[in-house]
Design an enzyme around this catalytic site. Structure first.
Site, PDB file in Angstrom:
ATOM      1  N   CYS B  88     -68.131 -59.887 -57.205  1.00  0.00           N
ATOM      2  CA  CYS B  88     -66.334 -60.601 -58.062  1.00  0.00           C
ATOM      3  C   CYS B  88     -67.103 -60.778 -59.058  1.00  0.00           C
ATOM      4  O   CYS B  88     -67.259 -60.909 -59.964  1.00  0.00           O
ATOM      5  CB  CYS B  88     -66.032 -61.056 -56.089  1.00  0.00           C
ATOM      6  SG  CYS B  88     -64.151 -61.987 -57.050  1.00  0.00           S
ATOM      7  N   HIS B 193     -64.114 -56.665 -53.020  1.00  0.00           N
ATOM      8  CA  HIS B 193     -65.573 -57.792 -51.870  1.00  0.00           C
ATOM      9  C   HIS B 193     -66.206 -56.718 -50.893  1.00  0.00           C
ATOM     10  O   HIS B 193     -64.937 -56.102 -49.807  1.00  0.00           O
ATOM     11  CB  HIS B 193     -64.602 -58.500 -50.913  1.00  0.00           C
ATOM     12  CG  HIS B 193     -64.246 -60.038 -51.980  1.00  0.00           C
ATOM     13  ND1 HIS B 193     -65.016 -60.616 -52.155  1.00  0.00           N
ATOM     14  CD2 HIS B 193     -62.981 -60.138 -52.718  1.00  0.00           C
ATOM     15  CE1 HIS B 193     -64.388 -61.808 -52.801  1.00  0.00           C
ATOM     16  NE2 HIS B 193     -63.778 -61.359 -53.649  1.00  0.00           N
ATOM     17  N   GLU B 195     -68.167 -56.819 -48.768  1.00  0.00           N
ATOM     18  CA  GLU B 195     -68.346 -57.341 -47.075  1.00  0.00           C
ATOM     19  C   GLU B 195     -66.943 -57.610 -46.494  1.00  0.00           C
ATOM     20  O   GLU B 195     -67.037 -58.283 -45.558  1.00  0.00           O
ATOM     21  CB  GLU B 195     -68.969 -59.149 -47.473  1.00  0.00           C
ATOM     22  CG  GLU B 195     -68.036 -59.989 -48.055  1.00  0.00           C
ATOM     23  CD  GLU B 195     -67.869 -59.632 -49.434  1.00  0.00           C
ATOM     24  OE1 GLU B 195     -68.347 -58.860 -50.065  1.00  0.00           O
ATOM     25  OE2 GLU B 195     -67.497 -60.423 -50.239  1.00  0.00           O
TER      26      GLU B 195
END
Lengths: 256, 213
Positions: B88, B193, B195
């Site tokens: 990001c 993202h 994650e």
């Protein structure tokens, strides 16, 4: 293309789910983390936790729930309820929340939203707007902002308020019609669309979902980019996957 | 073997750390996950990750405030070719310049500017949610097993506009193609993202940890 999001919301009280579902194979239906894992596996696009009796004393309980969820669910998580200070925001983000939802505190102190957005970025600041309909003597409809879980009128026009919150740095708006909340009659589409067409940021429709058609209405007619519901998913009435299949069959692009 | 996630006060490092731990476990890798503000630990790590949420200038300031970190990154990534992942805003910092609230220099590892995404009716900004990837470079080891149409989670108002088309490894469509994955040599960055992108994200992270550029 960007997909419409389906967001199940869990009401959490003292670290326990209120109105939990009894899915088979759940060790503890009252554990928000277990419920979150079910929604994760069903293909929810995001999760939302609402701390319905947030107070200074039980803050740690919610942080623990967020921490345990973030360890197991690798998907976006929004947490709301009782978020009043920059320290509250920081603690939730550090625990693993991706976004925090601010409601009453924004009305009490609009600069709080500005400060939180400046410190942590607009992407993690959701402003929740609870509103009820009213009618001017001219018969025109307006929407008034309510706080304290819909109990307290503010005299603030919701459309003006939405604009102000965007200007203050909100990255997303969570709209709840207090007229519809809990009625299962569907979103207040006029309310949702009026705000969604006014602001340049994403809008989540909430309040009143009783059927899968209502989810379609929120996106197609309400112009929301996401729909949030609690009870239709809690009670196991519909799964997230069924909700998405229904949206898809109505021509709305969703993630598989 | 260690993957160092640089802790410079930017947001949600816990999610990134937990996702890496899970990717290590699921894919049978042997790597320690360290969240650290320490330049020395970053300098000696086998893999380096720069996460980031918030504004470009704030993130840059936070990183510069860490004693010796930029020098450590320069040496580990630029001189010794250690695999580096920016996520990001961590990815955006690799650009030449960031044009968010003024003009700010980036690392200039990827030629290009970070520019605001214009909002349009029906296309609000931030670009927030799940969007499907168009993989431009299918043979990149970090994108192994990730295909056109796979969804990743995005939340951003600015996007990296690369000068070199070859640096764009994957895009998403949001009125126009936006850079979703960029890379050059031993560095790679994701606008999305990983994650937060469930199974696809974990696969991407595992690929990164197995990468020996």
């Amino acid at each position: 293309m960007l997909k419409a999001r389906v967001i199940p919301c869990l009401d959490v009280k003292d670290g326990r789910v209120v109105k939990g579902i009894n899915f088979v194979n759940l060790r503890d239906a009252g554990d928000p983390v277990e419920q979150a894992r079910v929604y994760d596996a069903q293909g929810a696009d995001e999760l939302c936790f609402l701390d319905i009796n947030a107070s200074h004393e039980n803050r740690g309980v919610m942080l623990d729930v967020v921490r345990r969820t973030a360890e197991q669910c690798f998907m976006p998580l929004t947490v709301g309820g009782g978020v009043r200070t920059v320290d509250d925001v920081r603690a939730l983000l550090l625990a693993g929340a991706d976004k925090v939802s601010i409601n009453t505190a924004a009305v009490q102190n609009p600069d709080f939203v500005r400060e939180a957005a400046r410190k942590f970025g607009s992407q993690c600041i959701v402003v929740a707007i609870d509103a009820r309909r009213g009618t001017w003597p001219s018969n025109q409809t307006y929407f008034e902002v309510f706080t304290h879980g819909g109990r307290k009128a503010t005299g603030i026009d919701a459309v003006d308020w939405a604009r102000r919150m965007v200007e203050a740095g909100a990255g997303e708006l969570l709209l709840t019609s207090m007229d519809r909340d809990g009625t299962r009659q569907g979103f207040d589409i006029e309310f949702t669309r009026t705000i969604a067409d006014t602001v340049p940021i994403p809008v989540i429709a909430s309040g009143g979902v009783g059927s899968l058609d209502h989810l379609v209405d929120g996106i197609r007619d309400g112009h929301a980019t996401a729909v949030l519901a609690a009870s239709i998913f809690h009670y196991g009435e519909f799964s997230i996957a069924q909700a998405k299949a229904h949206l898809r069959s109505a021509g709305i692009a969703v993630r598989d | 073997m260690t993957v160092a996630i640089i802790d410079y006060g930017s947001g949600n490092l816990r999610s990134a750390a937990k996702a890496f731990e899970r990717a290590v476990r699921d894919h049978g890798l042997a790597e320690d996950v360290a969240v650290t503000p320490d330049a020395e630990r970053v300098a000696t790590a086998e893999h380096i990750v720069l996460p980031g949420v918030g504004a470009f200038a704030d993130c840059r300031r936070g990183l510069l405030a860490l004693d010796g970190m930029m020098a450590a990154l320069d040496e580990a990534v630029r001189l010794r070719g250690r695999p580096f992942l920016g996520i990001c805003v961590g990815m955006q910092l690799m650009a030449t310049r960031g044009l968010e609230h003024g003009e700010h220099p980036g690392f200039d590892w990827i030629a290009g500017d970070v520019r605001e995404i214009p909002a349009a009716p029906g296309r609000p900004v931030p670009h927030m949610g799940w969007n499907d990837l168009r993989v431009a470079s299918g043979d990149h080891p970090v994108l192994r097993g990730i295909e056109d149409g796979d969804h990743a989670y995005f939340v951003h108002s600015y996007a990296l506009v690369c000068e070199q088309p070859a640096d764009v490894l994957a895009t998403v469509d949001y009125g126009r193609p936006l850079a979703a994955v960029v890379g050059h040599g031993n560095i790679i960055g994701t606008q999305f993202h990983p994650e937060k992108s469930q199974a696809i994200g974990l696969k991407f992270l595992a690929n990164f940890l197995s990468w020996r550029p």
